[in-house]
Design an enzyme around this catalytic site. Structure first.
Site: not given
Ligand code: GRF
Length: 191
Positions: A111, A113, A140, A149
């Site tokens: 994932n 984050h 991260s 997370d």
């Molecule tokens: C990103 O900031 C990601 O880190 C978080 O959610 C957001 C998703 O953005 N988990 P996108 O849909 O990839 O534009």
């Protein structure tokens, strides 16, 4: 595994819930020769996710699942196995995957984050960074386990926070860093 341009690639699914900028970025990366993954499936819990448009643009299968269905674990597992998916990247996916699902994909789900974990797990990371007047934020990539997370960190990337930053300006800067970091983390795992 699948052969693409003469190279063996790991069949991967990307899970999204919204905009899909990380999905688009990973799709572009997956087309490159250096990419160890091919993207073969997009899964969403939200039929209105704007990121689903990349399914047509990149000619990749998509599937929308109702995560409120009590049988979601079995349905999802069965579908993903049928598609021979071996690796999963969560990219803005807003659901917590069940223990059962994770157990079946142990160590094969990652994932991204938008914070320097272990700082600021969960939502509203940029707001917290600004409220706390942190000098740095970042993003991260980590393995997914049963706690939010909290899985082992694969890579992090720092970005500077400026005094004049708003949630929007900071989240844009972090997002640009995310788009660099996610492919780097995938390369780190498989190379
Ligand atoms: C990103 O900031 C990601 O880190 C978080 O959610 C957001 C998703 O953005 N988990 P996108 O849909 O990839 O534009």
């Amino acid at each position: 595994m699948k052969k693409l341009n003469g190279k063996i690639k790991i069949k991967t699914a990307i899970f999204i819930s919204g905009r899909g900028s990380n999905l688009k970025n990973l799709l572009k990366f997956s087309k490159k020769k250096i990419s160890p993954i091919s993207i073969d499936l997009i899964i969403s819990d939200n039929k209105y996710a704007t990121g689903l448009k990349f399914s047509e643009k990149f000619n990749i299968n998509k599937k929308i699942f109702n995560f409120n269905n009590t049988k979601i674990d079995s349905l999802l597992l069965e579908f993903i196995r049928k598609k021979d998916i071996k690796f999963i990247c969560l990219a803005g996916f807003m659901r917590i995957l069940s223990k059962k699902f994770l157990k079946n994909f142990n160590g094969k789900i990652i994932n991204i984050h938008p914070s320097l974990l272990p700082k600021y797990k969960g939502l509203n990371t940029h707001k917290k960074v600004i409220q706390n007047k942190d000098k740095f934020s970042g993003c991260s990539v980590h393995y997914v386990n049963t706690k939010l997370d909290s899985g082992k960190i694969i890579l992090k990337k720092k970005v500077k926070v400026y005094k004049k930053d708003t949630i929007r300006s900071l989240s844009n800067r972090v997002l640009r860093a995310e788009h660099k970091l996610y492919p780097m983390a995938i390369l780190k795992i498989f190379n």
